[in-house]
Design an enzyme around this catalytic site. Structure first.
Site, PDB file in Angstrom:
ATOM      1  N   HIS A  17       0.843  -1.197   0.000  1.00 54.03           N
ATOM      2  CA  HIS A  17       0.000   0.000   0.000  1.00 54.03           C
ATOM      3  C   HIS A  17       0.875   1.243   0.000  1.00 54.03           C
ATOM      4  O   HIS A  17       2.085   1.164   0.195  1.00 54.03           O
ATOM      5  CB  HIS A  17      -0.833   0.061   1.286  1.00 54.03           C
ATOM      6  CG  HIS A  17      -1.789  -1.056   1.447  1.00 54.03           C
ATOM      7  ND1 HIS A  17      -3.101  -0.953   1.089  1.00 54.03           N
ATOM      8  CD2 HIS A  17      -1.615  -2.313   1.941  1.00 54.03           C
ATOM      9  CE1 HIS A  17      -3.715  -2.105   1.364  1.00 54.03           C
ATOM     10  NE2 HIS A  17      -2.839  -2.939   1.861  1.00 54.03           N
ATOM     11  N   TYR A  46      -2.119  -1.534   9.114  1.00 48.83           N
ATOM     12  CA  TYR A  46      -1.010  -2.218   8.416  1.00 48.83           C
ATOM     13  C   TYR A  46      -0.121  -2.991   9.393  1.00 48.83           C
ATOM     14  O   TYR A  46      -0.064  -2.684  10.578  1.00 48.83           O
ATOM     15  CB  TYR A  46      -0.114  -1.191   7.707  1.00 48.83           C
ATOM     16  CG  TYR A  46      -0.840  -0.251   6.788  1.00 48.83           C
ATOM     17  CD1 TYR A  46      -1.490  -0.724   5.652  1.00 48.83           C
ATOM     18  CD2 TYR A  46      -0.856   1.118   7.040  1.00 48.83           C
ATOM     19  CE1 TYR A  46      -2.140   0.141   4.793  1.00 48.83           C
ATOM     20  CE2 TYR A  46      -1.504   2.000   6.181  1.00 48.83           C
ATOM     21  CZ  TYR A  46      -2.151   1.503   5.059  1.00 48.83           C
ATOM     22  OH  TYR A  46      -2.784   2.368   4.216  1.00 48.83           O
ATOM     23  N   HIS A 122      -2.250  -3.169  -3.570  1.00 54.83           N
ATOM     24  CA  HIS A 122      -3.653  -3.071  -3.166  1.00 54.83           C
ATOM     25  C   HIS A 122      -4.560  -3.069  -4.397  1.00 54.83           C
ATOM     26  O   HIS A 122      -5.573  -3.758  -4.441  1.00 54.83           O
ATOM     27  CB  HIS A 122      -3.815  -1.769  -2.359  1.00 54.83           C
ATOM     28  CG  HIS A 122      -5.158  -1.574  -1.737  1.00 54.83           C
ATOM     29  ND1 HIS A 122      -5.462  -0.472  -0.987  1.00 54.83           N
ATOM     30  CD2 HIS A 122      -6.281  -2.342  -1.766  1.00 54.83           C
ATOM     31  CE1 HIS A 122      -6.736  -0.577  -0.573  1.00 54.83           C
ATOM     32  NE2 HIS A 122      -7.242  -1.683  -1.030  1.00 54.83           N
ATOM     33  N   LYS A 130      -9.047   2.081  -6.233  1.00 53.66           N
ATOM     34  CA  LYS A 130      -7.967   3.015  -5.907  1.00 53.66           C
ATOM     35  C   LYS A 130      -6.731   2.744  -6.761  1.00 53.66           C
ATOM     36  O   LYS A 130      -6.611   1.673  -7.348  1.00 53.66           O
ATOM     37  CB  LYS A 130      -7.555   2.841  -4.443  1.00 53.66           C
ATOM     38  CG  LYS A 130      -8.676   3.018  -3.458  1.00 53.66           C
ATOM     39  CD  LYS A 130      -8.175   2.639  -2.073  1.00 53.66           C
ATOM     40  CE  LYS A 130      -9.253   2.902  -1.035  1.00 53.66           C
ATOM     41  NZ  LYS A 130      -8.794   2.700   0.316  1.00 53.66           N
ATOM     42  N   CYS A 132      -3.744   2.828  -5.281  1.00 51.95           N
ATOM     43  CA  CYS A 132      -2.818   2.350  -4.252  1.00 51.95           C
ATOM     44  C   CYS A 132      -2.108   1.071  -4.690  1.00 51.95           C
ATOM     45  O   CYS A 132      -2.788   0.129  -5.085  1.00 51.95           O
ATOM     46  CB  CYS A 132      -3.609   2.106  -2.965  1.00 51.95           C
ATOM     47  SG  CYS A 132      -2.631   1.515  -1.588  1.00 51.95           S
TER      48      CYS A 132
HETATM   49 ZN    ZN Z   1      -3.952   0.541  -0.067  1.00 51.16          ZN
END
Ligand code: ZN
Length: 146
Positions: A17, A46, A122, A130, A132
């Site tokens: 991420h 995380y 991600h 997203k 990410c």
């Molecule tokens: Zn992420």
């Protein structure tokens, strides 16, 4: 709600991420912990945070289920690189060489502990809208895993 512990056999993904912050923002795991608690998480979502200078900081314990990929938390570990957006908050691969070195070392170590786990970003999980972590993790890892 207490969740079941994360067992090594359950870990199928090592998810990369980013914090979606600008390069001037030197977030720490403690900062992200505060941010995630404000969002209603138990604590930082995380398992690891890699700071701008390449320092690897611990988040959740490896035996704790994280909160970082919807629908996949019970089968993944989450690693967050600090950075990932430009001055207009648009996605940008702006991570430092120290961060990439640290990421590669961390993933190598985790891959020994969790040999069946797939390394991916991600955005590589199904139905993620997203950007990410703002770079293409799979081809990068292919070049750096050995
Ligand atoms: Zn992420």
């Amino acid at each position: 709600m207490a969740s079941k512990p994360l067992t090594p056999e359950a870990v199928k993904y090592l998810a990369v991420h980013c914090s979606a912050t600008q390069t001037k923002t030197d977030l720490t795991a403690a900062d992200i912990d505060v941010m995630h608690r404000k969002r209603g998480f138990l604590k930082i979502g995380y398992h690891f945070v890699i700071r701008r200078n390449g320092t690897v900081e611990k988040g959740r314990d490896l035996t704790e289920v994280g909160a970082h990929v919807e629908g996949y938390n019970s089968q993944s570990l989450g690693i967050c690189l600090v950075g990932g957006v430009d001055k207009d908050l648009k996605p940008e691969n702006n991570f430092t060489p120290a961060q990439f070195n640290a990421l590669s070392a961390l993933l190598k170590d985790l891959s020994l502990k969790f040999p069946k786990a797939t390394v991916q970003g991600h955005r590589d999980f199904p139905n993620v809208k997203k950007d990410c972590p703002c770079f293409d993790v799979k081809p990068w890892w292919l070049k750096h895993k050995d």
